[in-house]
Design a protein around this motif. Structure first.
Motif, PDB file in Angstrom:
ATOM      1  N   ASP A 261      36.509   9.336  69.222  1.00  0.00           N
ATOM      2  CA  ASP A 261      37.473   8.580  69.882  1.00  0.00           C
ATOM      3  C   ASP A 261      37.604   9.172  71.173  1.00  0.00           C
ATOM      4  O   ASP A 261      37.606   8.281  72.247  1.00  0.00           O
ATOM      5  N   GLU A 262      37.984  10.344  71.472  1.00  0.00           N
ATOM      6  CA  GLU A 262      38.106  10.815  72.786  1.00  0.00           C
ATOM      7  C   GLU A 262      36.963  10.684  73.747  1.00  0.00           C
ATOM      8  O   GLU A 262      36.983  10.349  74.742  1.00  0.00           O
ATOM      9  N   LEU A 263      35.857  11.055  73.061  1.00  0.00           N
ATOM     10  CA  LEU A 263      34.548  10.844  73.686  1.00  0.00           C
ATOM     11  C   LEU A 263      34.187   9.636  74.211  1.00  0.00           C
ATOM     12  O   LEU A 263      33.846   9.492  75.383  1.00  0.00           O
ATOM     13  N   CYS A 264      34.381   8.631  73.370  1.00  0.00           N
ATOM     14  CA  CYS A 264      34.327   7.275  73.704  1.00  0.00           C
ATOM     15  C   CYS A 264      35.211   7.099  74.910  1.00  0.00           C
ATOM     16  O   CYS A 264      34.615   6.216  75.960  1.00  0.00           O
TER      17      CYS A 264
ATOM     18  N   SER B 178      33.795   8.709  77.955  1.00  0.00           N
ATOM     19  CA  SER B 178      32.235   8.081  78.607  1.00  0.00           C
ATOM     20  C   SER B 178      31.922   6.725  78.424  1.00  0.00           C
ATOM     21  O   SER B 178      31.746   6.218  79.488  1.00  0.00           O
ATOM     22  N   PHE B 179      31.889   6.078  77.250  1.00  0.00           N
ATOM     23  CA  PHE B 179      31.411   4.747  77.188  1.00  0.00           C
ATOM     24  C   PHE B 179      32.673   3.802  77.638  1.00  0.00           C
ATOM     25  O   PHE B 179      32.324   2.735  78.048  1.00  0.00           O
ATOM     26  N   GLY B 180      33.926   4.267  77.468  1.00  0.00           N
ATOM     27  CA  GLY B 180      34.895   3.252  77.895  1.00  0.00           C
ATOM     28  C   GLY B 180      35.156   2.584  76.523  1.00  0.00           C
ATOM     29  O   GLY B 180      34.596   2.927  75.486  1.00  0.00           O
TER      30      GLY B 180
ATOM     31  N   PRO C 156      27.191  20.848  69.626  1.00  0.00           N
ATOM     32  CA  PRO C 156      26.261  20.268  70.795  1.00  0.00           C
ATOM     33  C   PRO C 156      25.444  19.398  70.587  1.00  0.00           C
ATOM     34  O   PRO C 156      24.483  19.513  69.617  1.00  0.00           O
ATOM     35  N   PHE C 157      25.119  18.343  71.491  1.00  0.00           N
ATOM     36  CA  PHE C 157      24.059  17.509  71.420  1.00  0.00           C
ATOM     37  C   PHE C 157      23.999  16.767  72.687  1.00  0.00           C
ATOM     38  O   PHE C 157      24.850  17.029  73.463  1.00  0.00           O
ATOM     39  N   SER C 158      22.650  16.350  73.096  1.00  0.00           N
ATOM     40  CA  SER C 158      22.421  15.837  74.196  1.00  0.00           C
ATOM     41  C   SER C 158      22.837  14.427  74.533  1.00  0.00           C
ATOM     42  O   SER C 158      22.046  13.482  73.964  1.00  0.00           O
ATOM     43  N   LEU C 159      23.867  14.351  75.307  1.00  0.00           N
ATOM     44  CA  LEU C 159      24.567  12.949  75.500  1.00  0.00           C
ATOM     45  C   LEU C 159      23.705  12.337  76.456  1.00  0.00           C
ATOM     46  O   LEU C 159      23.440  10.940  76.501  1.00  0.00           O
TER      47      LEU C 159
ATOM     48  N   SER D  43      28.276   2.058  82.835  1.00  0.00           N
ATOM     49  CA  SER D  43      29.514   3.046  83.011  1.00  0.00           C
ATOM     50  C   SER D  43      29.226   4.614  82.687  1.00  0.00           C
ATOM     51  O   SER D  43      29.709   5.390  83.472  1.00  0.00           O
ATOM     52  N   LEU D  44      28.711   4.771  81.627  1.00  0.00           N
ATOM     53  CA  LEU D  44      28.420   6.304  81.410  1.00  0.00           C
ATOM     54  C   LEU D  44      27.455   6.617  82.191  1.00  0.00           C
ATOM     55  O   LEU D  44      27.392   7.920  82.738  1.00  0.00           O
TER      56      LEU D  44
END
Lengths: 621, 69
Positions: A235-238, A241-243, A286-289, A365-366
């Motif tokens: 949720d934090e990542l979204c 990053s994506f909004g 870790p992964f490549s966003l 956006s990202l």
């Protein structure tokens, strides 16, 4: 007994813990002498004692004069200036220690005595115990140090409140100085959330400073603040990053993709503590966003040549005739040809029939965040940036070791460079990572239980008011942090804007001058002591004077905070509009009193804004 | 930049970089400022002045732009 110089009067009325006392006539001069020292009688906030058997009851004077007269006495004593009201706070044996709470009440005509400096020493004293820190001295008695119990201060949380200019930052600096004394506390551990970058200068010899766009010139102690996106939960990542993702299908698609990337990464680079069965989308793997974004972008927004075999992607061509495929690592999206549905105008180009996401807004956006340098501390965190297959040069242990396991007692997280739109989320994430870390490591020597951590939150009203991810994690910390060795110290000038759950969990208050009545009401209702008389003094406190209430002190005490030396004070001084001294003696080159330069340079002005860095390149290191 | 200590009522030390014409002033409260595009003769005047503080107020403040360092 009238010969006794400490004698004030006798108890006339007892209602709960409120006592009304009729003063003796001959002490009306207002001044009395005990062992050669003068004491003012009936000062609001001063202490009195009531001897009962082998015990003393102690109370605080909250009201003096006409208002303190019992109601039925008003007709016979219209001026009533011989009455005082007292709030009981605790008791102590004649020669023994003071304790909070009372086991018996006084009764009518018990004697009330002034508390002398000697008594105060017994109440507040014990300077030799190392778990007390000295932050100044009791107002009105310079020989008595103001001692604070470190155990209760840290585990039961605390709040420092006061109007701007009341000496809040000085109080905090004084506390930080006392707590980071490495001779006394060789492994103290303090983390400062510094919103405006005020503390770095004052504490640079005792602190590691983490900052976005750190000054890397020689001699600088600043280090780069990094917060790798893969340490965030889903949720934090979204959010950063994506909004906001409103479409449930899109939400699930992104979740599945991230989980699958994390699984691939974990399969290739196994990490202790997790396997593919226990992995979930929130696990810090870790992964490549960038590559995930590039794939989603191509699959969602990519257009295809409808008539060519295998329907290849229809990239636009640059002026040299090369296909513009973009670059995932730098966040550059591919560019596709325009839609063409008429075969007569060349090859037909159309969107794909099935795309993973229903709209491309989040991808745009990202994409822009992956390119903007301001977000590099999350998306391109130097050697914590995952490669395509999830490989990283460094892992999170390095990060946390820097924050809470370094050689210095204090770590300052200077958040002045964090984009304001995500500040709340970032603080929430930092706190959650630290809380999670200390919570799960509670049995280890570096865990929170064995080496407790003090979190200092500056300007807390900015992010602990009514919503946001920082609020929920701080609520959790103030409620449960105590058990896992995480203490907070909340610093604010607007306590009324701080969520009331958080404030009510603070066991100790350092209340400096507070003029706003709403703020004062908030503090009065949050403190555990039944002492409205004391909090009513808050608007008239001097600068640097604080009332310390709560668990870390034996009795509420009005204290003069010992200000640290000048170079150890935080840099929160207000700009001087017009200096008091002449320009030739002034320590400041600016202000309204000096002429401004002949050719003001607004290019440099804009340079700082664009670079999001207050120091221009022109400055010689 | 290297600064030379001076005796003054408000200035602690003064430095100058010839290549970029940058004058660096450290006040007695340890705050450091850099003045930009200051000609060398102004720097020399500042160093030779009887009162550094007065020279700064008269010839540098209000003439050259600066930044806190």
């Amino acid at each position: 007994m009238k010969n006794n110089s400490t004698f004030l009067g006798t108890v006339q009325d007892v209602t709960g813990t409120t006592i009304r006392v009729a003063m003796v006539h001959d002490s009306l001069s207002g001044l009395t002498y005990v062992n050669g020292e003068g004491y003012r009688i009936g000062q609001i906030g001063s202490f009195v004692k009531i001897p009962i058997g082998y015990n003393y009851l102690f109370g605080i004077i909250t009201q003096v004069g006409a208002g303190a007269v019992p109601e039925n006495q008003i007709p016979s004593q219209p001026y009533g200036n011989r009455w005082i009201t007292i709030q009981l706070v605790g008791e102590g044996q004649r020669a023994g220690e003071f304790q909070r709470g009372i086991s018996q009440y006084p009764t009518i005509s018990d004697e009330v005595h002034l508390v002398s400096e000697e008594d105060l020493k017994r109440i507040y004293g014990q300077p030799d115990k190392p778990y007390f820190v000295n932050v100044g001295h009791i107002a009105g008695a310079e020989s008595i140090p103001a001692l604070i119990d470190v155990n209760k201060l840290i585990t039961r949380h605390s709040a420092v409140v006061g109007t701007t200019g009341s000496g809040k930052s000085t109080t905090v600096a004084s506390l930080l100085n006392a707590l980071s004394d490495t001779e006394k506390y060789p492994s103290s551990r303090i983390l400062v959330f510094d919103i405006h970058g005020e503390y770095g200068q004052a504490l640079k010899d005792r602190a590691n400073i983490y900052k976005i766009n750190a000054d890397k010139s020689a001699g600088s102690v600043e280090k780069e603040l990094l917060l790798p996106f893969w340490a965030l939960n889903f949720d934090e990542l979204c959010e950063v990053s994506f909004g906001k993702i409103s479409n449930e299908k899109d939400y699930n698609t992104i979740l599945e993709r991230i989980l699958s990337e994390k699984r691939k990464s974990l399969e290739k680079y196994p990490r202790k503590g997790l396997n593919t069965d226990t992995l979930n989308v929130d696990s810090p793997i870790p992964f490549s966003l960038n590559h995930l974004w590039y794939e989603l972008y191509t699959q969602t927004l990519g257009k295809l040549y409808q008539d060519k075999e295998g329907k290849p992607l229809a990239y636009e061509l640059d002026k040299d005739g090369n296909e513009i495929k973009g670059d995932p690592v730098n966040g550059l999206p591919p560019i596709f040809k325009k839609i063409n549905s008429n075969g007569a105008n060349g090859d037909r180009v159309q969107y794909q029939n099935e795309s993973p996401l229903t709209n491309g807004q989040q991808l745009h956006s990202l994409g822009s965040k992956l390119r903007i340098p301001r977000f590099d501390f999350i998306f391109k965190p130097t050697d914590l940036t995952p490669k395509h297959d999830g490989d990283v040069d460094k892992d999170l242990d390095e990060l946390l070791k820097g924050w809470i396991g370094s050689d210095k007692p204090i770590t300052i997280l200077d958040l002045s460079g964090v984009p304001i739109t995500i500040l709340n989320t970032i603080i929430g994430v930092l706190l959650r990572i630290i809380y999670d870390g200390l919570f799960w490591s509670r049995n280890l020597s570096q865990g929170g239980k064995e080496r407790p951590l003090l979190l200092l939150m500056e300007e807390a009203h900015n992010y602990l008011n009514s919503e946001g991810s920082a609020l929920s994690i701080v609520q959790k910390i103030v409620k449960e942090g105590r058990k896992y060795g995480i203490g907070t110290m909340i610093v604010s000038q607007r306590p009324s804007e701080i969520n009331s759950t958080i404030l009510s969990q603070c066991g100790t208050f350092f209340a400096l001058r507070l003029s706003n009545s709403t703020d004062r009401g908030h503090i009065t209702s949050a403190v555990s002591d039944n002492l409205e008389g004391l909090t009513s003094m808050l608007p008239i406190l001097k600068t640097g004077e604080a009332i310390i209430l709560g668990e870390a002190v034996k009795l509420p005490m009005r204290t003069f905070i010992k200000a640290p030396t000048k170079e150890r004070r935080p840099d929160s001084q207000d700009p001087i509009v017009f200096d008091e001294v002449e320009s030739k003696d002034s320590l400041r080159p600016g202000g309204w009193g000096n002429k401004m330069e002949e050719a003001p340079n607004y290019e440099e002005f804009i340079e700082t804004w664009r670079a999001q860095n207050p120091k221009i390149e022109r400055i010689i290191k | 930049m290297e600064r030379k200590p001076v005796t003054s009522s408000n200035i602690a030390s003064i430095g100058y970089d010839e290549n970029t014409s940058t004058l660096e002033i450290e006040f007695l409260n340890n705050s450091i400022y850099q003045y930009f595009d200051v000609p060398q003769h102004i720097y020399q005047g500042l160093m030779q002045a009887d009162s550094h503080g007065q020279f700064l107020a008269q010839n540098i403040k209000g003439v050259y732009r600066y930044s806190k360092v």
